[in-house]
Scaffold this motif. Structure first.
Motif, PDB file in Angstrom:
ATOM      1  N   THR A   1     -17.172  -7.851 -33.719  1.00  0.00           N
ATOM      2  CA  THR A   1     -16.829  -9.012 -32.891  1.00  0.00           C
ATOM      3  C   THR A   1     -18.085  -9.709 -32.387  1.00  0.00           C
ATOM      4  N   LEU A   2     -19.039  -8.940 -31.877  1.00  0.00           N
ATOM      5  CA  LEU A   2     -20.280  -9.542 -31.374  1.00  0.00           C
ATOM      6  C   LEU A   2     -21.100 -10.173 -32.494  1.00  0.00           C
ATOM      7  N   SER A   3     -21.109  -9.548 -33.649  1.00  0.00           N
ATOM      8  CA  SER A   3     -21.838 -10.107 -34.784  1.00  0.00           C
ATOM      9  C   SER A   3     -21.243 -11.450 -35.201  1.00  0.00           C
ATOM     10  N   THR A   4     -19.932 -11.505 -35.304  1.00  0.00           N
ATOM     11  CA  THR A   4     -19.262 -12.759 -35.658  1.00  0.00           C
ATOM     12  C   THR A   4     -19.497 -13.817 -34.590  1.00  0.00           C
ATOM     13  N   TYR A   5     -19.429 -13.426 -33.338  1.00  0.00           N
ATOM     14  CA  TYR A   5     -19.660 -14.357 -32.235  1.00  0.00           C
ATOM     15  C   TYR A   5     -21.090 -14.891 -32.268  1.00  0.00           C
ATOM     16  N   SER A   6     -22.055 -14.030 -32.547  1.00  0.00           N
ATOM     17  CA  SER A   6     -23.447 -14.478 -32.573  1.00  0.00           C
ATOM     18  C   SER A   6     -23.697 -15.455 -33.708  1.00  0.00           C
ATOM     19  N   VAL A   7     -23.062 -15.230 -34.855  1.00  0.00           N
ATOM     20  CA  VAL A   7     -23.206 -16.178 -35.969  1.00  0.00           C
ATOM     21  C   VAL A   7     -22.646 -17.528 -35.557  1.00  0.00           C
ATOM     22  N   ASN A   8     -21.499 -17.527 -34.896  1.00  0.00           N
ATOM     23  CA  ASN A   8     -20.911 -18.785 -34.452  1.00  0.00           C
ATOM     24  C   ASN A   8     -21.719 -19.442 -33.345  1.00  0.00           C
ATOM     25  N   LEU A   9     -22.325 -18.641 -32.477  1.00  0.00           N
ATOM     26  CA  LEU A   9     -23.047 -19.171 -31.329  1.00  0.00           C
ATOM     27  C   LEU A   9     -24.431 -19.702 -31.695  1.00  0.00           C
ATOM     28  N   ILE A  10     -25.244 -18.896 -32.371  1.00  0.00           N
ATOM     29  CA  ILE A  10     -26.630 -19.307 -32.634  1.00  0.00           C
ATOM     30  C   ILE A  10     -26.906 -19.588 -34.101  1.00  0.00           C
ATOM     31  N   GLY A  11     -25.952 -19.353 -34.963  1.00  0.00           N
ATOM     32  CA  GLY A  11     -26.142 -19.648 -36.383  1.00  0.00           C
ATOM     33  C   GLY A  11     -26.545 -18.418 -37.178  1.00  0.00           C
ATOM     34  N   LEU A  12     -26.355 -18.528 -38.462  1.00  0.00           N
ATOM     35  CA  LEU A  12     -26.624 -17.413 -39.363  1.00  0.00           C
ATOM     36  C   LEU A  12     -28.100 -17.036 -39.401  1.00  0.00           C
ATOM     37  N   GLY A  13     -28.968 -18.024 -39.471  1.00  0.00           N
ATOM     38  CA  GLY A  13     -30.400 -17.755 -39.609  1.00  0.00           C
ATOM     39  C   GLY A  13     -30.956 -16.914 -38.473  1.00  0.00           C
ATOM     40  N   LEU A  14     -30.714 -17.338 -37.239  1.00  0.00           N
ATOM     41  CA  LEU A  14     -31.232 -16.591 -36.087  1.00  0.00           C
ATOM     42  C   LEU A  14     -30.564 -15.230 -35.949  1.00  0.00           C
ATOM     43  N   THR A  15     -29.278 -15.155 -36.298  1.00  0.00           N
ATOM     44  CA  THR A  15     -28.585 -13.864 -36.237  1.00  0.00           C
ATOM     45  C   THR A  15     -29.224 -12.865 -37.185  1.00  0.00           C
ATOM     46  N   VAL A  16     -29.549 -13.297 -38.392  1.00  0.00           N
ATOM     47  CA  VAL A  16     -30.173 -12.404 -39.372  1.00  0.00           C
ATOM     48  C   VAL A  16     -31.562 -11.982 -38.911  1.00  0.00           C
ATOM     49  N   ILE A  17     -32.311 -12.903 -38.343  1.00  0.00           N
ATOM     50  CA  ILE A  17     -33.657 -12.578 -37.859  1.00  0.00           C
ATOM     51  C   ILE A  17     -33.596 -11.563 -36.725  1.00  0.00           C
ATOM     52  N   VAL A  18     -32.727 -11.792 -35.749  1.00  0.00           N
ATOM     53  CA  VAL A  18     -32.615 -10.869 -34.615  1.00  0.00           C
ATOM     54  C   VAL A  18     -32.129  -9.503 -35.081  1.00  0.00           C
ATOM     55  N   THR A  19     -31.151  -9.488 -35.979  1.00  0.00           N
ATOM     56  CA  THR A  19     -30.648  -8.222 -36.511  1.00  0.00           C
ATOM     57  C   THR A  19     -31.750  -7.461 -37.243  1.00  0.00           C
ATOM     58  N   GLY A  20     -32.568  -8.175 -37.995  1.00  0.00           N
ATOM     59  CA  GLY A  20     -33.660  -7.540 -38.717  1.00  0.00           C
ATOM     60  C   GLY A  20     -34.735  -6.971 -37.804  1.00  0.00           C
ATOM     61  N   CYS A  21     -34.874  -7.549 -36.629  1.00  0.00           N
ATOM     62  CA  CYS A  21     -35.896  -7.097 -35.679  1.00  0.00           C
ATOM     63  C   CYS A  21     -35.401  -5.993 -34.747  1.00  0.00           C
ATOM     64  N   MET A  22     -34.137  -5.656 -34.778  1.00  0.00           N
ATOM     65  CA  MET A  22     -33.572  -4.705 -33.816  1.00  0.00           C
ATOM     66  C   MET A  22     -34.254  -3.332 -33.806  1.00  0.00           C
ATOM     67  N   PRO A  23     -34.593  -2.714 -34.941  1.00  0.00           N
ATOM     68  CA  PRO A  23     -35.282  -1.416 -34.837  1.00  0.00           C
ATOM     69  C   PRO A  23     -36.621  -1.511 -34.100  1.00  0.00           C
ATOM     70  N   LEU A  24     -37.332  -2.597 -34.302  1.00  0.00           N
ATOM     71  CA  LEU A  24     -38.604  -2.792 -33.611  1.00  0.00           C
ATOM     72  C   LEU A  24     -38.368  -3.065 -32.127  1.00  0.00           C
ATOM     73  N   ILE A  25     -37.350  -3.848 -31.807  1.00  0.00           N
ATOM     74  CA  ILE A  25     -37.000  -4.117 -30.415  1.00  0.00           C
ATOM     75  C   ILE A  25     -36.582  -2.823 -29.718  1.00  0.00           C
ATOM     76  N   ALA A  26     -35.874  -1.951 -30.430  1.00  0.00           N
ATOM     77  CA  ALA A  26     -35.463  -0.669 -29.854  1.00  0.00           C
ATOM     78  C   ALA A  26     -36.674   0.179 -29.490  1.00  0.00           C
ATOM     79  N   GLN A  27     -37.725   0.137 -30.285  1.00  0.00           N
ATOM     80  CA  GLN A  27     -38.939   0.888 -29.968  1.00  0.00           C
ATOM     81  C   GLN A  27     -39.592   0.356 -28.690  1.00  0.00           C
TER      82      GLN A  27
END
Length: 86
Positions: free
Chosen positions: A19-45
């Protein structure tokens, strides 16, 4: 943790995550969603360092960077540049 509790947490995690993934795509767009998702392991560190003072080593940061969706960042940037929207 018991099996029933694990199953409940798994179902809630998957349901809320999708649900949050779908909402984020609708809210900020596919491009930014993919970038943020790709950075999540680094953000977790970084969050682990700030919240529980976990020691960030080069091996952990390299591993977080390589296990992330590293190919997603160029794909996300391409989606932003070309104006691709769902």
């Amino acid at each position: 943790m018991r099996i029933k509790e694990t199953a409940l947490v798994t179902i809630l995690d998957l349901g809320i995550g999708v649900t949050l993934s779908t909402y984020s795509v609708n809210l900020i767009g596919l491009g930014l969603t993919v970038i943020v998702t790709g950075c999540m392991p680094l953000i977790a560190q970084v969050m682990a360092k700030l919240m529980v003072s976990e020691r960030a080593t080069l091996a952990k940061l390299t591993g977080a960077n390589s296990t992330g969706n590293s190919h997603g960042i160029p794909i996300g940037l391409n989606a932003i540049i070309t104006g691709y929207h769902l």
